[in-house]
Write a protein that holds these residues in place. Sequence first.
Motif, PDB file in Angstrom:
ATOM      1  N   ARG A  71       0.845  -1.186   0.000  1.00  0.00           N
ATOM      2  CA  ARG A  71       0.000   0.000   0.000  1.00  0.00           C
ATOM      3  C   ARG A  71       0.879   1.234   0.000  1.00  0.00           C
ATOM      4  O   ARG A  71       1.892   1.287   0.720  1.00  0.00           O
ATOM      5  N   ASP A  72       0.475   2.257  -0.742  1.00  0.00           N
ATOM      6  CA  ASP A  72       1.181   3.531  -0.755  1.00  0.00           C
ATOM      7  C   ASP A  72       0.181   4.623  -0.403  1.00  0.00           C
ATOM      8  O   ASP A  72      -0.652   4.996  -1.217  1.00  0.00           O
ATOM      9  N   SER A  73       0.289   5.126   0.821  1.00  0.00           N
ATOM     10  CA  SER A  73      -0.680   6.116   1.289  1.00  0.00           C
ATOM     11  C   SER A  73      -0.490   7.486   0.634  1.00  0.00           C
ATOM     12  O   SER A  73      -1.386   8.318   0.675  1.00  0.00           O
ATOM     13  N   ALA A  74       0.667   7.719   0.043  1.00  0.00           N
ATOM     14  CA  ALA A  74       0.926   9.019  -0.588  1.00  0.00           C
ATOM     15  C   ALA A  74      -0.024   9.278  -1.755  1.00  0.00           C
ATOM     16  O   ALA A  74      -0.440  10.420  -1.982  1.00  0.00           O
ATOM     17  N   ASP A  75      -0.366   8.186  -2.483  1.00  0.00           N
ATOM     18  CA  ASP A  75      -1.258   8.369  -3.621  1.00  0.00           C
ATOM     19  C   ASP A  75      -2.408   7.364  -3.629  1.00  0.00           C
ATOM     20  O   ASP A  75      -3.055   7.169  -4.650  1.00  0.00           O
ATOM     21  N   SER A  76      -2.657   6.732  -2.483  1.00  0.00           N
ATOM     22  CA  SER A  76      -3.793   5.804  -2.328  1.00  0.00           C
ATOM     23  C   SER A  76      -3.771   4.689  -3.371  1.00  0.00           C
ATOM     24  O   SER A  76      -4.771   4.400  -4.024  1.00  0.00           O
ATOM     25  N   THR A  77      -2.617   4.077  -3.516  1.00  0.00           N
ATOM     26  CA  THR A  77      -2.509   2.974  -4.467  1.00  0.00           C
ATOM     27  C   THR A  77      -2.188   1.661  -3.745  1.00  0.00           C
ATOM     28  O   THR A  77      -1.535   1.651  -2.692  1.00  0.00           O
ATOM     29  N   VAL A  78      -2.665   0.595  -4.329  1.00  0.00           N
ATOM     30  CA  VAL A  78      -2.324  -0.751  -3.880  1.00  0.00           C
ATOM     31  C   VAL A  78      -1.588  -1.418  -5.043  1.00  0.00           C
ATOM     32  O   VAL A  78      -2.140  -1.551  -6.129  1.00  0.00           O
ATOM     33  N   ASN A  79      -0.352  -1.790  -4.789  1.00  0.00           N
ATOM     34  CA  ASN A  79       0.518  -2.260  -5.854  1.00  0.00           C
ATOM     35  C   ASN A  79       0.786  -3.758  -5.733  1.00  0.00           C
ATOM     36  O   ASN A  79       0.786  -4.318  -4.629  1.00  0.00           O
ATOM     37  N   LEU A  80       1.035  -4.371  -6.866  1.00  0.00           N
ATOM     38  CA  LEU A  80       1.357  -5.797  -6.902  1.00  0.00           C
ATOM     39  C   LEU A  80       2.643  -5.981  -7.697  1.00  0.00           C
ATOM     40  O   LEU A  80       2.640  -5.812  -8.919  1.00  0.00           O
ATOM     41  N   GLN A  81       3.714  -6.280  -6.998  1.00  0.00           N
ATOM     42  CA  GLN A  81       4.987  -6.570  -7.649  1.00  0.00           C
ATOM     43  C   GLN A  81       5.027  -8.051  -7.962  1.00  0.00           C
ATOM     44  O   GLN A  81       4.917  -8.883  -7.055  1.00  0.00           O
ATOM     45  N   MET A  82       5.179  -8.369  -9.234  1.00  0.00           N
ATOM     46  CA  MET A  82       5.147  -9.762  -9.680  1.00  0.00           C
ATOM     47  C   MET A  82       6.517 -10.130 -10.251  1.00  0.00           C
ATOM     48  O   MET A  82       6.968  -9.525 -11.231  1.00  0.00           O
ATOM     49  N   ASN A  83       7.170 -11.087  -9.630  1.00  0.00           N
ATOM     50  CA  ASN A  83       8.480 -11.549 -10.069  1.00  0.00           C
ATOM     51  C   ASN A  83       8.407 -13.006 -10.508  1.00  0.00           C
ATOM     52  O   ASN A  83       7.471 -13.723 -10.159  1.00  0.00           O
ATOM     53  N   THR A  84       9.417 -13.424 -11.234  1.00  0.00           N
ATOM     54  CA  THR A  84       9.517 -14.811 -11.710  1.00  0.00           C
ATOM     55  C   THR A  84       8.201 -15.261 -12.335  1.00  0.00           C
ATOM     56  O   THR A  84       7.622 -16.297 -11.982  1.00  0.00           O
ATOM     57  N   LEU A  85       7.730 -14.457 -13.258  1.00  0.00           N
ATOM     58  CA  LEU A  85       6.432 -14.738 -13.875  1.00  0.00           C
ATOM     59  C   LEU A  85       6.462 -16.007 -14.713  1.00  0.00           C
ATOM     60  O   LEU A  85       7.487 -16.340 -15.331  1.00  0.00           O
ATOM     61  N   LYS A  86       5.319 -16.694 -14.700  1.00  0.00           N
ATOM     62  CA  LYS A  86       5.161 -17.939 -15.423  1.00  0.00           C
ATOM     63  C   LYS A  86       4.025 -17.806 -16.439  1.00  0.00           C
ATOM     64  O   LYS A  86       3.129 -16.981 -16.246  1.00  0.00           O
ATOM     65  N   PRO A  87       4.016 -18.621 -17.481  1.00  0.00           N
ATOM     66  CA  PRO A  87       2.901 -18.547 -18.442  1.00  0.00           C
ATOM     67  C   PRO A  87       1.538 -18.713 -17.778  1.00  0.00           C
ATOM     68  O   PRO A  87       0.560 -18.090 -18.216  1.00  0.00           O
ATOM     69  N   GLU A  88       1.467 -19.500 -16.718  1.00  0.00           N
ATOM     70  CA  GLU A  88       0.186 -19.703 -16.032  1.00  0.00           C
ATOM     71  C   GLU A  88      -0.263 -18.483 -15.239  1.00  0.00           C
ATOM     72  O   GLU A  88      -1.373 -18.471 -14.691  1.00  0.00           O
ATOM     73  N   ASP A  89       0.555 -17.458 -15.162  1.00  0.00           N
ATOM     74  CA  ASP A  89       0.141 -16.192 -14.545  1.00  0.00           C
ATOM     75  C   ASP A  89      -0.639 -15.319 -15.531  1.00  0.00           C
ATOM     76  O   ASP A  89      -1.169 -14.265 -15.152  1.00  0.00           O
TER      77      ASP A  89
END
Length: 113
Positions: A71-89
């Motif tokens: 969560r980033d309260s500075a701009d009211s955002t909820v972020n999703l960092q996605m690493n090691t992505l797979k085709p099933e993602d």
Amino acid sequence: QAQLEESGGDLVQPGGSLRLSCAASRFIFTFNTVGWYRQAPGKQREMVATIATYGAADYSDSVNGRFTISRDSADSTVNLQMNTLKPEDTAVYYCHALDTSIWGQGTQVTVSS
């Protein structure tokens, strides 16, 4: 202004990374647990990760250890960092305010070489 608006979807190679962002209204950001969900073609929508207003996070088994929600309260955002992505993602990723009927419009993530 939409109450939830996703951005950041893209085409990425397997093993790559991507960061999704959900811009939430100040009311939702302050009072609601917010989650990321995804829906792949022909499959049901599933929970990916959720984060409470006080910061506690929960992850599905399929992404635990690879994805990080924040969560980033500075701009009211909820972020999703996605690493090691797979085709099933590969899916349309949606932002949702839990305990409400409020969803974003979705953003497409495609993992392919």
